[in-house]
Design a protein around this motif. Sequence first.
Motif, PDB file in Angstrom:
ATOM      1  N   UNK A  17       0.807  -1.219   0.000  1.00  0.00           N
ATOM      2  CA  UNK A  17       0.000   0.000   0.000  1.00  0.00           C
ATOM      3  C   UNK A  17       0.838   1.266   0.000  1.00  0.00           C
ATOM      4  N   UNK A  18       2.134   1.153   0.277  1.00  0.00           N
ATOM      5  CA  UNK A  18       2.995   2.336   0.331  1.00  0.00           C
ATOM      6  C   UNK A  18       3.674   2.633  -1.001  1.00  0.00           C
ATOM      7  N   UNK A  19       3.718   1.651  -1.895  1.00  0.00           N
ATOM      8  CA  UNK A  19       4.403   1.824  -3.172  1.00  0.00           C
ATOM      9  C   UNK A  19       3.483   2.453  -4.220  1.00  0.00           C
ATOM     10  N   UNK A  20       4.082   3.099  -5.198  1.00  0.00           N
ATOM     11  CA  UNK A  20       3.325   3.774  -6.247  1.00  0.00           C
ATOM     12  C   UNK A  20       3.863   3.358  -7.615  1.00  0.00           C
ATOM     13  N   UNK A  21       3.059   3.560  -8.636  1.00  0.00           N
ATOM     14  CA  UNK A  21       3.518   3.346  -9.990  1.00  0.00           C
ATOM     15  C   UNK A  21       4.396   4.525 -10.388  1.00  0.00           C
ATOM     16  N   UNK A  22       5.614   4.236 -10.843  1.00  0.00           N
ATOM     17  CA  UNK A  22       6.554   5.301 -11.179  1.00  0.00           C
ATOM     18  C   UNK A  22       7.676   5.349 -10.161  1.00  0.00           C
ATOM     19  N   UNK A  23       8.074   6.570  -9.782  1.00  0.00           N
ATOM     20  CA  UNK A  23       9.181   6.739  -8.844  1.00  0.00           C
ATOM     21  C   UNK A  23       8.785   6.329  -7.435  1.00  0.00           C
ATOM     22  N   UNK A  24       9.734   5.734  -6.723  1.00  0.00           N
ATOM     23  CA  UNK A  24       9.557   5.354  -5.327  1.00  0.00           C
ATOM     24  C   UNK A  24      10.883   5.541  -4.605  1.00  0.00           C
ATOM     25  N   UNK A  25      10.818   5.552  -3.277  1.00  0.00           N
ATOM     26  CA  UNK A  25      12.056   5.663  -2.507  1.00  0.00           C
ATOM     27  C   UNK A  25      11.962   4.826  -1.241  1.00  0.00           C
ATOM     28  N   UNK A  26      13.114   4.346  -0.808  1.00  0.00           N
ATOM     29  CA  UNK A  26      13.264   3.753   0.523  1.00  0.00           C
ATOM     30  C   UNK A  26      14.298   4.590   1.252  1.00  0.00           C
ATOM     31  N   UNK A  27      14.013   4.930   2.506  1.00  0.00           N
ATOM     32  CA  UNK A  27      14.934   5.750   3.290  1.00  0.00           C
ATOM     33  C   UNK A  27      15.067   5.166   4.688  1.00  0.00           C
ATOM     34  N   UNK A  28      16.239   5.339   5.257  1.00  0.00           N
ATOM     35  CA  UNK A  28      16.541   4.783   6.571  1.00  0.00           C
ATOM     36  C   UNK A  28      17.195   5.845   7.436  1.00  0.00           C
ATOM     37  N   UNK A  29      16.754   5.916   8.690  1.00  0.00           N
ATOM     38  CA  UNK A  29      17.378   6.756   9.716  1.00  0.00           C
ATOM     39  C   UNK A  29      18.057   5.810  10.697  1.00  0.00           C
ATOM     40  N   UNK A  30      19.365   5.954  10.882  1.00  0.00           N
ATOM     41  CA  UNK A  30      20.155   4.978  11.620  1.00  0.00           C
ATOM     42  C   UNK A  30      20.872   5.610  12.802  1.00  0.00           C
ATOM     43  N   UNK A  31      20.651   5.023  13.988  1.00  0.00           N
ATOM     44  CA  UNK A  31      21.337   5.459  15.199  1.00  0.00           C
ATOM     45  C   UNK A  31      22.142   4.336  15.819  1.00  0.00           C
ATOM     46  N   UNK A  32      22.820   4.642  16.914  1.00  0.00           N
ATOM     47  CA  UNK A  32      23.772   3.703  17.507  1.00  0.00           C
ATOM     48  C   UNK A  32      23.101   2.533  18.206  1.00  0.00           C
ATOM     49  N   UNK A  33      22.060   2.813  19.015  1.00  0.00           N
ATOM     50  CA  UNK A  33      21.416   1.768  19.792  1.00  0.00           C
ATOM     51  C   UNK A  33      22.414   1.028  20.665  1.00  0.00           C
ATOM     52  N   UNK A  34      22.090  -0.213  21.003  1.00  0.00           N
ATOM     53  CA  UNK A  34      22.997  -1.040  21.786  1.00  0.00           C
ATOM     54  C   UNK A  34      24.216  -1.464  20.972  1.00  0.00           C
ATOM     55  N   UNK A  35      24.082  -1.453  19.658  1.00  0.00           N
ATOM     56  CA  UNK A  35      25.154  -1.951  18.800  1.00  0.00           C
ATOM     57  C   UNK A  35      26.440  -1.154  18.991  1.00  0.00           C
ATOM     58  N   UNK A  36      26.302   0.153  19.153  1.00  0.00           N
ATOM     59  CA  UNK A  36      27.488   1.011  19.256  1.00  0.00           C
ATOM     60  C   UNK A  36      27.439   1.875  20.507  1.00  0.00           C
ATOM     61  N   UNK A  37      27.030   1.287  21.646  1.00  0.00           N
ATOM     62  CA  UNK A  37      27.130   1.997  22.915  1.00  0.00           C
ATOM     63  C   UNK A  37      28.562   1.832  23.413  1.00  0.00           C
ATOM     64  N   UNK A  38      29.383   2.885  23.223  1.00  0.00           N
ATOM     65  CA  UNK A  38      30.820   2.747  23.458  1.00  0.00           C
ATOM     66  C   UNK A  38      31.326   3.547  24.648  1.00  0.00           C
ATOM     67  N   UNK A  39      30.396   4.126  25.436  1.00  0.00           N
ATOM     68  CA  UNK A  39      30.834   4.904  26.596  1.00  0.00           C
ATOM     69  C   UNK A  39      30.432   4.214  27.894  1.00  0.00           C
TER      70      UNK A  39
END
Length: 922
Positions: free
Chosen positions: A230-252
């Motif tokens: 339901x989110x896709x359209x005929x023609x141009x589309x995009x996928x975008x990601x916002x990425x943070x550290x989370x537990x994966x890169x808790x380095x302090x």
Amino acid sequence: MSATQQQAASNLLVEGHPKPLNVHRLTPRLSWHANVQQQAAYQIQAASSTEQLLSGQADLWDSGKVLQRRSLNISYQGKPLTTNQNIYWRVRVWAKGSQVAQQWSDIQHWQMGLLTNSDWQAKWLQVQNPVTTALTPEVKQWIKFAGTTESVEGGHLTRAVQQLEKQATASLFRHQFRIDKVIASAKLHSTAGGYYEIFVNGRQVKDRLLDPGQTDFDKRILYNSDDVSALLENGNNSIAVHLGSGWYNEEIAFSGPKRKLSYGQPTFIAQLDVTFTDGSTQQIITNEEWRSHPSAIVKEGIFSGEFYDANQAVPDWNAINKPANYADWQPVKVLQQWPTEVLEPQLLPPVRAQQSIKPVKILNPKPDVWVFDFGQNFTGIPTLDLAVLNLTAKQAVYLRYAEWADSAGNISQLSSGGWATKLNAVDAYLASATPQNFSSEPSATKNNWTAKFTWRGFRYVEITGLKNPPNLDVISARLVRSDVKRVGHFESSDPLLNRIHQTALWSYESNLISLPLDCPNREKAGWTGDAHATLITGNYNFNMDTFWQKYLGDFKTARHIAPAVVPGKRTTGKKLDWAVAEVFIAWEHYRHHGDQQLLAEQYQSLLEYMDFGESQLSNYLLKKGYGDWCDPVVAPGTPRVKGRGVPQHTSTTVTSSALFARAADLMSRIAKTLAKPADEQRFARLFENIRSHFHQILFNEKTGHYGSQTADAMALRFNLTPEHLKQGVADALNHDVSETWRGHSSVGALGQTWLYRALSDYGHADTAFHIFKAKGYPGFSYLFDEINGTTLWERKGSFDPALGKAPDRSLNHPFHGGYDGWFYEGLGGIRPLDNSVGYQDFALAPVFPKALSAVSVSHVTGYGEIKSEWQRYGDLIHWQVSIPQNSTAEITLPGGKRQLYLGGQYSFEIKLADESPDSKGI
């Protein structure tokens, strides 16, 4: 009534979900509600399409008529299943005494996921050159707030400032593509090492927060599969990601030269599989064609919080068309090796925002310092209403979070444990230099700002940087937790008891972030002892099915045998009294959900725990352990012998030995369930040997008990006491509570679950009840009235309000909440039977304390809702019960009379005055 008139089976589930999209089990577990009083048989059909099922062509599996009353977690036994396969299924049942089947259920379906690493054509991406923001005065102020922590001894520490200065921004990623055919289906598989949000054409795919759930990331990462048709359209589309550290890169936090908790720079992967109506397919994957850009979140960390700079925001960064500054976006780095061994489906409920919570008052302890009191300690993410704040160009506001404030409103972050993590929880918002246009709609998203990649526990939010006094409506918050469904409800005629129940819930809910946490601030860790300390409480109040499956998986990837913490690198091993959680959780999960497959999959890990435990026995006892952690000192402010949370009243020999004995008993039952007779006998012998030595060595003949409330409670509840001595031990326990402790309990975290039934099962229900009513320290009246607690404190006795110093230990520690299970098992009387699972057959045997007038308890099982409600009228109890269809209840009335009842509603009148009550069904 004929079969065609009766209701068909309903509530069809696969792996605990209605329509899962990424099943990996090749023999998925199927469940349903039979909707007949007693199911005698069932038939399951599975096919490759709805049309085939409707025409009677079950090409994948037809179970035939199976003579079985179970309808919970039945394993699929059909043809082998493959990657991305669609399976459609239905079930019909036969009622007992009927030769004619009910109607077929409605057809449901599930999809298989990407079953092997080779099914992923996508590549792992990360930022090629992480960006560190300029150290402007505003950023420096945030670093000062986040990196300057209070010490327990007094003074301040600045151990994390340099690391915070070097901390990189969060990151944006995007990719544009075309679709030129009519879509039949589209499934997006995605996950991250770190926390991530994913968007299709500017719309967030799901409302998941703090995602994916924490695991041992080098061993496994959990991935999501979403229908995005339901989110896709005929023609141009995009996928975008916002990425943070989370537990994966808790380095302090908790990291140092000798211990690195980070797994590396955040990374993500995504694969969109599209099928068109003409049968052709298209695949869009993460690869070299993607681009990245720094996020406006210029500083972020789980323990430190976030700094959002609106001047760095990229308008329409996730929209269909490329943003205006796309020329500035940079090539991405493609990882040549996977950061994990395997991707597994994330089937536990995601973390989501729950109810909205608003502040109740504003305090102004100092000029330009505004403290918002939410009236309740909880785990949440606040939202600023930017339209109401009306910030000027480049105005910065800072939010500091605290569980405690003095009467004037001065907050202290001491209880949040910055002295351990080196960090304080602080967020900041820097307004844009250009005017912001806000929507006239009060609920418009663009009017608000909310942190994305962190959470914290708090009651108070201090805001500085404002130029004018704020109103209450400038800030609100949402409780956040894993979205496990509420399945239990308790209410009584006693307002204090209801508040105590709610306090357990606030504490428990505040510490469900993809695993059972010890606290939401200082550690945020999956301490295994904390998990089993509140296991019964959690299972009665929430559907923990897939949640516990995930957590048990964390034991299998743990770095140590008998781990104290799972998952993550911040752990240690050889803690048998804590790690017994694995055995307890596995068994209780089976009792609640009837999932034999899970027991089989966990069995090798359970054996490793038991083998190690046996190697540590001396004279069939264990001596080491954390013990009954944080039991009460005799008076507030009294120093603890040996410090920290070390038990004061019960030796670790008692608790470790008792818990391991119970583990042996449960392992014997697990082995029997899995048809492993040699192991069944092995663990039965082990239990008897520990049981015998425990009693012989630890029982005091002169006093008639084992030396403490926790010791007696465990001995009784774990069947370590010889039968002829049980009543005497219970009487001694009753005396210790009533006389020695003036009506209070002296148990710590490990004793809470077991104390109350150890009393009420032996005729001391009034004593158990009055523990909740006892005045003064260490009771609940002290927590509520003297120190203003709204959640369960880790060590309320370590805080002496007379000294004027802020508390220095967690004020939201659920491991003291094991008592809440008694509200269901004792006051409601709802108890599983040892010879049945999933509550298909259960017991109803409530107790009726004299000082309590009414109780209403319900619990939803895999078969339906159980209800137990009673009211007191003088010496009469009116008791109403509801038993789900296809279930039975063994009802026990005062005096010991037991009778079996089928599904339905029943009422009883119980006369308590007589020795043998006149109890009759109405």
